[in-house]
Design an enzyme around this catalytic site. Structure first.
Site, short mmCIF file in Angstrom:
data_model
loop_
_atom_site.label_atom_id
_atom_site.label_comp_id
_atom_site.label_asym_id
_atom_site.label_seq_id
_atom_site.Cartn_x
_atom_site.Cartn_y
_atom_site.Cartn_z
N GLU A 250 0.75 -1.14 0.06
CA GLU A 250 0.08 0.14 0.03
C GLU A 250 1.03 1.29 0.04
O GLU A 250 1.74 1.43 0.95
CB GLU A 250 -0.87 0.11 1.15
CG GLU A 250 -2.23 0.96 1.11
CD GLU A 250 -3.10 0.88 0.00
OE1 GLU A 250 -3.78 1.71 -0.19
OE2 GLU A 250 -3.21 -0.33 -0.35
N GLU B 198 -0.56 9.58 -5.78
CA GLU B 198 0.48 8.56 -5.73
C GLU B 198 0.83 8.20 -7.29
O GLU B 198 1.86 7.83 -7.76
CB GLU B 198 0.23 7.66 -4.84
CG GLU B 198 0.30 8.14 -3.48
CD GLU B 198 -0.81 7.43 -2.22
OE1 GLU B 198 -1.27 8.08 -1.47
OE2 GLU B 198 -1.46 6.47 -2.97
N ASP C 210 -7.07 2.99 2.93
CA ASP C 210 -6.77 1.82 3.68
C ASP C 210 -8.12 0.78 3.57
O ASP C 210 -7.85 -0.44 3.31
CB ASP C 210 -6.41 1.96 4.82
CG ASP C 210 -5.05 2.90 4.82
OD1 ASP C 210 -4.15 2.64 4.05
OD2 ASP C 210 -5.11 3.88 5.73
#
Length: 505
Positions: free
Chosen positions: A300, A331, A485
């Site tokens: 992750e 990201e 998450d």
């Protein structure tokens, strides 16, 4: 009577405009604007229409429930590591004002060295509605800010850190055994689900605290107004910054015997200085390489700003050693910028990320750092991408199963967790995903449509399959921390690995 006639006229004009400006939309989309009135009459009863006519949101939520089912073979034991902390969640504007800071001009900082840096970085991301995480270098100043946050009567304490948050999500399924390796202090241990096993080597006398500065959609500070709800995270966290629990994780795998390892925390090393992260990154790659021969690994990713650090992650061959990665739009673009991949010249996404561009970058990652070529020695075969309005799962054919359910489950949990509800309430969410999009930004490309009754759109490029589903965005989110998450964890829970790519396995 004239009011009814006016409403009908306005509705007709709006429908006509929509039809002529969107005449190429599929019939299943246009049908939502041409349904008969619920009472069967030709008179529009506005309130009755609002209550009874199906909506995109209702159709999508219903279709998700039908799509989402457990895979044939489920994980039984999952090990997660290595970043864990206690999140102190406060209103960002309230805290900064309590620190006697005035709103100024926004400016990003790779690391924070002062309260002024904090204010500038907060505004920089608040005006974009973007999430970010930074390291605060001065321990004394950070402790003073943390004390001010603790004195805020509205401050709340939660489990924090990507690994711990994903562990909490996995632990919500009673059939799963979960091992967490990370710096766990007394407060975090108290907050963790009882189902989570923490090895003695991970326990420490004090907690690591991260400050979460939240802001709401439309919230204003000075001249800055947030386009959407989000948060800014910062800490002075040395234990997580050194990934000190990495060796504990690798040592625990042999005894725990997990079916899956979920790894996070690489981003925490960024603020520790180049000399430290260069050496520690090499050691992390060795540890991951040892694990890859035993068990599939999901990595992750999280917010980073140092292109040299991201380039090192690529050069040190971190991505090829894992089977799956999860990341968001910032990201994804930063990864492409660091390696001059597709669309690297973009400074930032404007509005919702273009699906075609996202698809191009995902394919490039799997081709350059993954196993899209069967002769490649890389292990990476799956990417779970998430942004506010839609999610995409991209997988190399033949390695992963149940991905329609997985991407739908990730989107569903994003809606529920943001709104603080167990099941989707269509009154509290809204559809923001594009109704039309392309499979690529360049030619040749395929024009695709969103069908609310079949809300997972699938396309293929070479031997990579893409699964896209919209997100029903919470209108008034209660909490944004940990959504990524939860999305990745939920997607993994519903995924099944059909074939390990590592030859040694």
């Amino acid at each position: 009577m004239w009011k009814t006639a006016t409403v009908i006229a306005v509705f007709a004009l709006t429908l006509g405009y929509f039809y002529h400006t969107h005449s190429n939309l599929p019939n299943h989309v246009l049908s939502y604007f041409s349904l008969p009135f619920p009472n069967g009459s030709t008179t529009l009863n506005v309130e009755e229409a609002k209550l009874n006519e199906p909506s995109f949101e209702h159709a999508i939520a219903t279709a998700w429930d039908a799509i989402i089912s457990a895979p044939a073979h489920q994980w039984k034991r999952i090990a997660v590591g290595v970043n864990a902390c206690v999140d102190v969640v406060v209103s960002g504007v309230d805290l900064l004002e309590a620190l006697a800071l005035d709103p100024g001009r926004g400016c990003d900082h790779e690391v924070l060295q002062s309260k002024k840096d904090l204010m500038e970085a907060f505004i920089h991301f608040m005006e974009r509605g973007a999430a970010a995480e930074r390291f605060f270098t001065d321990k004394d100043i950070f402790l003073g800010i943390a004390q001010a946050a603790a004195e805020d009567p509205s401050a709340q304490l939660y489990v924090g850190g990507n690994a711990a948050l994903m562990g909490q999500k996995f632990a919500s399924y009673p059939e799963l055994m979960v091992l967490l390796c990370g710096p766990v202090g007394p407060k975090l241990h108290e907050l963790l689900d009882d189902q989570i096993v923490v090895p003695p080597e991970s326990l420490q006398e004090t907690d690591e605290f991260h400050l979460i500065l939240e802001y709401g959609a439309g919230e204003q500070w000075g001249m800055t107004q947030a386009p959407q709800a989000n948060r800014f995270i910062f800490s002075h966290d040395v234990s997580n910054g050194k990934m000190s629990a990495m060796e504990t994780l690798t040592a625990s795998v042999e005894e725990f015997q997990p079916d899956l390892v979920v790894l996070s925390g690489l981003h925490m090393m960024e603020g520790m200085g180049k000399e430290l992260w260069e050496q520690r990154l090499k050691e992390a790659v060795v540890a991951i390489s040892d694990l890859r021969n035993q068990v599939p690994i999901h990595l992750e990713l999280a917010s980073m700003t140092d292109k040299d650090y991201m380039s090192s992650i690529l050069q040190e061959q971190v991505l090829p050693t894992v089977n799956s990665i999860g990341l968001n739009e910032q990201e994804l673009l930063f990864l492409s910028q660091a390696a001059r991949g597709p669309h690297w010249e973009l400074q930032a996404w404007v509005g919702s990320p273009d699906v075609g561009r996202v698809s191009d970058i995902l394919l490039w990652i799997l081709e350059q750092h993954g196993r899209s070529d069967p002769s490649s020695e890389a292990d990476l075969t799956r990417i779970h991408f998430h942004t506010l309005s839609y999610h995409i799962l991209a997988t190399v054919d033949g390695y992963w199963g149940n991905q329609m359910a997985a991407v739908a489950a990730g989107a569903r949990v994003a809606s529920c967790q943001a709104c603080g509800i167990q099941t989707i309430d269509v009154r509290k969410v809204t559809l923001r995903a594009p109704l039309e999009f392309y499979s690529s930004h360049s030619e040749p490309r395929e024009q695709l449509h969103l069908n609310p009754n079949q809300p997972v759109t699938i396309w293929h490029r070479a031997n990579v399959t893409f699964y896209l589903t919209p997100v029903l965005v919470c209108k008034q989110p209660l909490r944004t921390v940990g959504l990524g998450d939860a999305i990745s964890a939920e997607g993994l829970f519903y995924s099944e690995m059909m074939h390990m790519s590592t030859q040694a396995f």
